[in-house]
Design an enzyme around this catalytic site. Structure first.
Site, PDB file in Angstrom:
ATOM      1  N   ASP A  15       0.814  -1.220   0.000  1.00 44.52           N
ATOM      2  CA  ASP A  15       0.000   0.000   0.000  1.00 44.52           C
ATOM      3  C   ASP A  15       0.845   1.267   0.000  1.00 44.52           C
ATOM      4  O   ASP A  15       0.668   2.150   0.854  1.00 44.52           O
ATOM      5  CB  ASP A  15      -0.944   0.012   1.203  1.00 44.52           C
ATOM      6  CG  ASP A  15      -1.768  -1.245   1.325  1.00 44.52           C
ATOM      7  OD1 ASP A  15      -2.178  -1.777   0.275  1.00 44.52           O
ATOM      8  OD2 ASP A  15      -2.004  -1.704   2.459  1.00 44.52           O
ATOM      9  N   GLU A 185     -11.208   0.799  -3.319  1.00 44.43           N
ATOM     10  CA  GLU A 185     -10.487   1.205  -2.110  1.00 44.43           C
ATOM     11  C   GLU A 185      -9.207   1.938  -2.486  1.00 44.43           C
ATOM     12  O   GLU A 185      -8.851   2.046  -3.660  1.00 44.43           O
ATOM     13  CB  GLU A 185     -10.154  -0.030  -1.263  1.00 44.43           C
ATOM     14  CG  GLU A 185      -9.306  -1.057  -1.987  1.00 44.43           C
ATOM     15  CD  GLU A 185      -9.145  -2.359  -1.230  1.00 44.43           C
ATOM     16  OE1 GLU A 185      -9.630  -2.449  -0.089  1.00 44.43           O
ATOM     17  OE2 GLU A 185      -8.527  -3.283  -1.769  1.00 44.43           O
TER      18      GLU A 185
END
Length: 519
Positions: A15, A185
């Site tokens: 991420d 997301e």
């Protein structure tokens, strides 16, 4: 021309989020339930990175009690605005979404400013508009009711930076590039040439992971999907990198655009991965009002860049490099993590070595323990430690483990077993746990070695500086996300445990080394 190689951060660094300040780039990654949290990296060429700190390095910033290893801190975003650095992220079990700030990316970072129940969902991002307003960009469950797993939406709301609260209930702007797509997301918002661009991940952080794009003339939409979505994915590609997605963009000082994203590198066979989700670098460009990334949208293991990277020398810890720690200071080397929050007395830097004071918690219990780990950053590597420890009672042990989660790990340890001081090799794979071999030990000091490759974790030991003796091995495939169901990658850790009672004496570690042996 020069060649860049992926991953730029190997091992468990998922991420990624990035920002540029002048000629300096700063990047952060998810850290889940490891402490300290949110490693902060610096680069001047985008391809080589040094760790300069951890944004969450104090217990008041990072409560982790009761979290599982794959919970904790999700998907941070780093941004810079008018002299201040901002990180926004989610602590999924303690307080939800929050913002921390710093004047220097090395820290110290502030205590969390929690945004409350109004900032629902996960994976928030910040966007600073040209008029000075700041916007929160997040992902949340479908307010009308979740119709299927991953039925979420992207939403935007102005954020009052002084009060650290949202100004309204938020506007839903997009649900992803496909009808009924799952898990939209990791949203990020940008503005270029008068248009707002919304970049997000979808498909779940597995093999169907991808990055998709939409644009609008207004920040609150409506957003028009990119005609060549997904703009980034390795689905269907015969490449060693898979599951590419969760991207963030940055423009370099020369006007070139880049994306950082996550990806995985599966083992040769079977199709499983043990290093976790890693950070990749992808060249990008704008054409006809849309972004094009990678090689026809794919993340390559190597690619040519037209502009040679700027020369610079790292002054901090460089992940992926060989390192030896003799534990001579009173603080830990930046490579080390604990599981969950520190427990006073369990892990001690004496200034002349490392002492682990084992409590009653075993490796297979999901609770704080005398455990100190660093990421496995290469398929092929060797880790070695020198341990001064003689077990004083039945069940006491200390050693070296390759550790995914409480249910999946292998270790070599010195212990007392059936009244005998011995070196053991233990493997735990889910409900199956066995001591594969036990060898009587007579020395005062032992050297423990772990040798890793794509197929095996091999263990060996030596007594009092003598010859190494192999004790056994465990298959790599069983310490993988696919086998263990864990978002994180593997750690190589030092540990001590009384397995039910506190240890009678500390385990003293005098040295630890990690050496890549990658082909």
């Amino acid at each position: 021309m020069s060649i860049a190689k992926n991953p730029v951060l190997s091992g468990f660094y998922p991420d990624p989020s990035i920002c540029r300040v002048g000629e300096d780039y700063y990047m952060v990654n998810s850290s889940f339930a490891y402490f300290p949290g949110i490693p902060v990296f610096h680069s001047r060429d985008l391809a080589h990175w040094e760790q300069i700190g951890n944004a969450l390095d104090r217990e008041e910033q990072l409560p982790l009690s009761g979290s599982e290893i794959s919970r904790g801190i999700f998907a941070p975003t780093i941004r810079y605005h008018e002299g201040t650095y901002y990180i926004i992220t989610t602590n999924v079990d303690h307080g939800g979404n929050f913002v921390i700030t710093a004047q220097d990316p090395k820290g110290p970072w502030s205590v969390p400013h929690y945004l409350g129940d109004a900032a629902e969902g996960i994976d928030p991002s910040l966007f600073f508009d040209e008029d000075g307003k700041c916007y929160y960009v997040g992902t949340r469950p479908n307010p009308s009711g979740v119709r299927h797993n991953g039925d979420w939406e992207i939403w935007i709301e102005e954020l009052d930076l002084h009060a650290m609260c949202l100004k309204g209930a938020g506007t839903a702007v997009w649900k992803g590039a496909l009808k009924d797509c799952i898990w939209p997301e990791g949203p990020h918002l940008y503005k270029t040439d008068g248009m707002y661009y919304l970049l997000l991940a979808q498909g779940g952080t597995e093999l169907c992971h991808m990055a998709v794009l939409a644009r609008s003339e207004s920040i609150l939409g409506p957003y028009e999907p990119c005609p060549h979505n997904p703009i980034l994915t390795n689905i269907g590609q015969s490449l060693p990198i898979k599951a590419a997605g969760h991207a963030d963009l940055v423009e370099d000082a020369d006007g070139n655009w880049w994306a950082v994203c996550l990806g995985i590198r599966p083992l040769a066979y079977p199709f499983r991965h043990n290093l976790g989700r890693e950070t990749m670098l992808v060249p990008a460009k704008w054409e006809n009002g849309w972004l094009y990334a990678g090689e026809n949208g794919a993340v390559l293991p190597e690619f040519t860049v037209a502009h040679a990277p700027k020369a610079w020398a790292a002054s901090g810890y460089v992940p992926g490099s060989a390192v030896t720690d003799e534990f001579q200071g009173e603080t830990l080397h930046p490579m080390w993590n604990l599981i969950y929050n520190p427990v006073p007395g369990l892990v001690q830097c004496t200034g002349n070595g490392l002492e682990l004071h084992g409590n009653g918690v075993s490796l297979w219990e999901d609770a704080p323990k005398a455990w100190l780990g660093r990421r496995q950053e290469h398929f092929c590597c060797t880790a070695e430690t020198e341990l001064a420890f003689v077990p004083g009672q039945e069940g006491e042990e200390a050693g070296l483990t390759v550790y995914m989660n409480p249910g999946h790990h292998y270790e070599i340890a010195r212990t007392m077993r059936d009244g005998v001081d011995c070196i053991i090799l233990r493997r735990r794979i889910g409900a199956l746990c066995a001591v594969e071999k036990a060898v009587p030990c007579h020395g005062g000091t032992v050297t423990l070695r772990l040798s890793c490759d794509r197929y095996w974790y091999r263990f060996a030991f030596a007594e009092d500086g003598g010859a190494m003796q192999e004790i056994g091995a465990g298959e790599t495939q069983y310490l993988t996300t696919e086998a263990g169901g864990c978002f994180t990658g593997n750690y190589i850790a030092l540990y001590a445990s009384g397995n039910g009672t506190d240890m009678t004496a500390p385990a003293k570690f005098r040295r630890f080394s990690y050496v890549p042996t990658e082909e």
